[in-house]
Design an enzyme around this catalytic site. Structure first.
Site, mmCIF file in Angstrom:
data_model
loop_
_atom_site.group_PDB
_atom_site.id
_atom_site.type_symbol
_atom_site.label_atom_id
_atom_site.label_comp_id
_atom_site.label_asym_id
_atom_site.label_seq_id
_atom_site.Cartn_x
_atom_site.Cartn_y
_atom_site.Cartn_z
ATOM 1 N N LYS A 113 0.821 -1.219 0.000
ATOM 2 C CA LYS A 113 0.000 0.000 0.000
ATOM 3 C C LYS A 113 0.853 1.266 0.000
ATOM 4 C CE LYS A 113 -4.278 -1.967 1.518
ATOM 5 N NZ LYS A 113 -3.911 -3.358 1.856
HETATM 6 C C1 LIG Z 1 -4.520 -4.464 1.183
HETATM 7 C C2 LIG Z 1 -3.811 -5.767 1.140
HETATM 8 C C3 LIG Z 1 -4.204 -6.819 0.274
HETATM 9 C C4 LIG Z 1 -5.431 -6.712 -0.621
HETATM 10 O O1 LIG Z 1 -5.262 -5.760 -1.637
HETATM 11 P P1 LIG Z 1 -6.557 -5.204 -2.441
HETATM 12 O O2 LIG Z 1 -6.055 -4.066 -3.236
HETATM 13 O O3 LIG Z 1 -7.542 -4.777 -1.384
HETATM 14 O O4 LIG Z 1 -7.072 -6.331 -3.264
HETATM 15 C C5 LIG Z 1 -3.464 -7.986 0.259
HETATM 16 N N1 LIG Z 1 -2.388 -8.143 1.070
HETATM 17 C C6 LIG Z 1 -1.976 -7.173 1.916
HETATM 18 C C7 LIG Z 1 -0.805 -7.423 2.781
HETATM 19 C C8 LIG Z 1 -2.671 -5.955 1.996
HETATM 20 O O5 LIG Z 1 -2.267 -4.993 2.849
#
Ligand SMILES: *Cc1c(COP(=O)(O)O)cnc(C)c1O
Length: 468
Positions: A113
């Protein structure tokens, strides 16, 4: 480039408007009116670019209302070796069985993220400054999103962050990561309750239109368009890194929750990046796997949502999925509005008649992983490659190995580092996960957090007091 809503009833907006936007006024999500097309000559030119320049080239196709010099300064300032650990920003490694991993978790909070949120933080500051506006972000987090937002917005001008988290429910590491921030504009609020209580408070405050207006309350959730477009960049970077030339095809495998990450892959493919298949990996919460196998989308209730050892994928409905469905139904906003009325009613919808399009035209395929699969994959990759996967990335690698066909190269997106999920690593390997430099002793730093009852009025007065 103008932006429209997936529900078809929003007057077109500029890119900068989408940066500060949550849901569209008609309840939909912002998307560009068309996807810019990237031809072979452009791909050849982009292949050699360093990450920040590639980010600039892609963003300038979308952020057409931001002067190019300003945009270049933003991408250069965001994607640095100092913040992301190496000049490559997103290096690729190859496991001995040929599966490749795109490292996306070397940023400040050790999860993918950061890739989008670090850019969004700089975009927020830029757009607010230009408009002479201030914004106060109110969010709820169970872990990854909140810390990525705080690290992206700490110390930024004209913006404050009020982040609600369930008191005592996050891992010790996650708490330390968030609560040890001492920046004036970061406000950690631990709510005596569960994550759902935090989310209810955010909704209650959002619904108090007078308060929202008076205190300039905004959000940074995963439906933000700028976050999606920032993620498009690493599909190109990963493709260039994992292939020898632009004649090769490459498949991506993406651990998915709210469908934000893989939605960016869909967009990269629509732009003309030679992506073969997009493999959606879910955990026990398999609402997306079910759709890609059957064409039926059946969102779950909170009560039907499992708490798993890959917690960032524990979702009952996938908010960004609406963007893909908009393309699937031929960009018919009225049809999307109709489908989502059925989603909101808890029924869902059946697009099985379009399953051939989903597979052949859009390249989607899927698989699911369980707790036992996750542990087995972590153990196996540790034994074979001396690489410790985090539980979410392990779900992706498990599914990639299962669905790949002979001759297909699959690049798995690493969504977090194992240091964030020590409990599951201990269960799998009977030892502590490796910890990147700079995170030793983070649990011992002084913490700055206010604990409150699960009550919207209390949170409102806290915000009012802080901004007085
Ligand atoms: C947010 C997240 C996901 C999922 O990603 P999306 O964009 O919501 O599909 C998967 N793994 C981790 C570690 C995350 O922080």
């Amino acid at each position: 480039m103008k932006y429209i809503s997936t529900r078809g009833a929003m007057a077109p907006l500029e890119f900068s408007d989408t940066v500060l936007m949550g849901l569209a006024p008609d309840g939909g999500l912002a998307l560009p009116e068309r996807y810019p097309q990237v031809d072979r000559a452009t791909l050849d030119a982009w292949r050699a670019l360093p990450y920040p320049e590639l980010a600039f080239e892609i963003l300038r196709l979308y952020a057409t209302d931001i002067p190019e010099d300003d945009l270049k300064a933003l991408t250069t300032r965001t994607y640095t070796a100092a913040v992301f650990g190496s000049a490559a920003i997103t290096p690729v490694k190859t496991l001995h069985d040929g599966v490749k991993i795109l490292e996306l978790s070397n940023g400040p909070t050790l999860a993918f993220k950061d890739m989008a949120m670090q850019l969004l933080g700089n975009l927020f500051e830029y757009v607010l400054q230009k408009r002479g506006e201030r914004l106060n972000i109110l969010g709820a987090t169970s872990g990854d999103t909140g810390s990525a937002a705080e690290y992206a917005l700490r110390g930024k001008a004209n913006v404050n962050v009020f982040m609600l988290s369930p008191a005592g429910k996050m891992s010790v590491f996650q708490r330390a990561q968030m609560y040890s921030l001492t920046d004036e504009n970061i406000h950690n609020i631990a709510v005596r309750g569960m994550f759902d209580d935090c989310q209810d408070i955010v909704k209650a405050v959002q619904n108090d239109h007078a308060f929202k207006e008076a205190y300039r309350i905004g959000t940074v959730n995963s439906i933000n368009w700028a976050r999606v477009v920032a993620q498009v960049v690493y599909y190109f970077a990963g493709y260039f890194n994992a292939t020898a030339n632009n004649d090769e095809k490459l498949s991506f495998c993406v651990p998915s929750g709210n469908f934000g990450n893989v939605c960016a892959g869909h967009i990269a493919r629509q732009m003309g990046l030679p992506i073969d298949r997009l493999i959606v990996a879910t955990n026990e919460n398999d609402v997306l796997d079910e759709f890609f196998r059957t064409g039926v989308y059946r969102p779950r209730s909170t009560a039907e949502t499992f708490v798993t050892s890959s917690p960032s994928m524990d979702i009952s409905k996938a908010s960004n999925f609406e963007r893909f469905v908009f393309d699937l139904v031929g960009r018919d906003g009225a049809e999307v509005a109709r489908l989502w009325r059925a989603v909101d009613a808890g029924v869902g919808f059946d697009l099985s008649a379009r399953l051939a399009d989903v597979r052949e035209r859009f390249g989607f395929v899927s698989g699911a992983s369980s707790h036992a699969d996750r542990l087995a994959t972590i153990r196996q990759i540790d034994a074979e490659d001396s690489v410790v996967l985090d539980p979410h990335t392990a779900d992706g690698v498990k599914v990639a190995r299962e669905v790949r066909i002979p001759g297909e190269t699959v690049l798995c997106l690493e969504t977090a580092l194992p240091a964030k999920f020590a409990e599951t690593i201990r269960e799998a390997l009977d030892r502590e996960p490796p910890r990147p430099a700079g995170f030793d002793g983070i649990e011992d730093l002084p913490q700055r957090v206010v604990e409150v009852d699960a009550d919207a009025a209390t949170v409102k007065s806290l915000i009012a007091h802080a901004l007085a």
